[in-house]
Each structure stands twice: as structure tokens, then as C-alpha cells.
Design a protein around this motif. Structure first.
Motif: not given
Length: 257
Positions: A197-203
Motif C-alpha cells: 500500500s502507498w505509505r505517505q511520510h512527512e518529516r
């Protein structure tokens, strides 16, 4: 990547060969082959900023443009291989903070362990390279970096921060490279619960750098994708979406794809 462990019982030529291999693996810059694996259909204007970063004696992971579940992406396919797909950038401190990215991982690498030498394969890594004052490096790191240059390789970045997917380490775990503290990883995905599944990240890149290295980051000079399965002679398949670095302090920012 793993570096060979030197030992005093080896003959001098053998020790030198191992050290050379170690520097290459540490730098991640043993050889850069411009556009070596770019998808020809993408066109030179689309891929001109990307470079394959190879490791001596390692088969290359294949990176090509693709669309996954309607999302434009780089498809990374590793078969007992290890290489990076790098994009050079140039952002001064204060011009970057938040980074947004996404990935879709098909499977874990069986037996992989980011914190154990010889088992550090990972299906997904996003690598950020930073410049800095080499005078602040330890003597060992300066010697390794100088040796890389003397052998005609790129000088390793002052510091390298890696976001990684681990088989079992808890999210938030920091891992220091076993041969140089200038390469540090932080686990942001773990286990198999979110595969396929697409996993979205913001760091917050600056905050993560400060936490890992205990100092403020210098200029951001490179971003790379890395999917590898060479240590455990396995396979891995991952899709990477665009990497977004919104502008700070009036800068334009970056969208890397």
C-alpha cells in the motif's frame, strides 16, 4: 551497506583491498554512472539530474519510471543487488525543513536486520546527503574520506541521513553505521503490516538531523533512493513517489522526480 572488518592477521595487500572496498561501501559513491538505468521512454530532459551510484562487485538494482496505482513513481527492483538512484540538489540551511515522500513496498527481505553487519538489506531507503566542515570529522573519518578521493572516487558527504524500512526494529530507532558515525539511519516503517500500500511520510529533516547527529545540518547536496538485497542474496520490489521539499525563507523548494 556493510564494510569489511579489518584484522591485523591479514597480509598488508589484503588489508588494503578490504579497506578500499570499505571506503567504497561507506561513501555510497564508488562509481556514478550517469543515466545508467534511466527508462529510455522518460527522455533525457526528464532524467538528466539522476545518476546511478554503484558499489564495487555488486549487481545493480534497476530503477525506472513507472505508474503504481495511478501514482507516478520510480520502480526499484533488486535481485541480489545494491545501488542507489541519486539526484543532486543544492539547498542552504534555512532553505529546507519539511520533506514529504511516499513509497510502496511489495515485501520484506527475509532475515534482514538494519543494525547487524552482513544483514543490512532493506526494501526501502530514502537517503539525504549533507555538506559540512570536514575539519570537524574524526581522524578515522578524514582518513577514509581522503582515501576515497585518492582512489579516484567521490569524497563521501560530510553526513548522510537515511530514512529506512526495517523488518523488526521499532519505529523511531536510530542506527549508526558500524564503520562510520557519519552515516545514520532512522526507522520510519517496520514489519509487514503496511506492505503493498502507498505509505505517505512527512518529516522535519532539520529536526531529524539534529537528533541523529547532535548538530544543525549543513547544505543539502543530494537525495537518493536505495533498495538493496545483496547481503542476503534475496529480491526486493519497491515504488517511490516524488520527493517534495517545500521552500523555506523565500526559497523556491524542490519537487524531485
Amino acid at each position: 551497506m556493510n564494510l569489511p572488518e579489518p584484522t591485523s592477521r591479514l597480509h598488508q595487500p589484503t588489508r588494503r583491498a578490504l579497506l578500499v572496498a570499505g571506503v567504497a561501501a561507506l561513501s555510497g559513491c564508488a562509481s556514478t554512472t550517469s543515466l545508467l538505468q534511466a527508462d529510455a521512454a522518460a527522455g533525457a530532459s526528464q532524467t538528466g539530474a539522476w545518476q546511478a551510484v554503484t558499489f564495487p562487485g555488486k549487481a545493480l538494482t534497476t530503477y525506472r519510471r513507472d505508474v503504481k496505482d495511478g501514482v507516478p513513481a520510480w520502480r526499484a527492483e533488486a535481485h541480489q543487488s545494491a545501488s542507489m538512484w541519486r539526484h543532486r540538489v543544492s539547498l542552504e540551511p534555512g532553505q529546507f525543513d519539511v520533506v514529504r515522500f511516499s513509497w510502496w513496498v511489495d515485501r520484506l527481505v527475509p532475515g534482514a536486520a538494519l543494525d547487524e553487519a552482513g544483514r543490512t538489506d532493506s526494501p526501502a531507503r530514502l537517503v539525504f546527503a549533507f555538506a559540512g566542515d570536514d575539519a570537524r570529522l574524526s581522524m578515522r573519518n578524514r582518513m577514509l574520506f581522503d582515501l576515497a578521493e585518492s582512489l579516484g572516487q567521490e569524497r563521501p558527504p560530510y553526513a548522510t541521513l537515511v530514512y529506512a524500512w526495517s523488518n523488526d526494529l521499532p519505529v523511531g530507532t536510530a542506527v549508526v553505521h558500524p564503520r562510520s558515525d557519519r552515516v545514520r539511519k532512522i526507522v520510519i516503517e517496520s514489519g509487514d503490516a503496511h506492505l503493498r500500500s502507498w505509505r505517505q511520510h512527512e518529516r522535519r529533516l532539520s529536526d531529524d538531523f539534529q537528533q541523529l547527529f547532535g548538530e544543525a545540518p549543513g547544505p543539502l547536496v543530494g537525495v537518493a533512493l536505495m533498495t538493496d538485497s545483496d547481503n542476503l542474496e534475496a529480491s526486493a520490489l519497491t515504488w517511490y513517489g516524488p520527493v517534495e521539499v517545500p521552500g523555506q525563507a523565500g526559497s523556491q523548494g524542490l519537487s524531485i522526480f
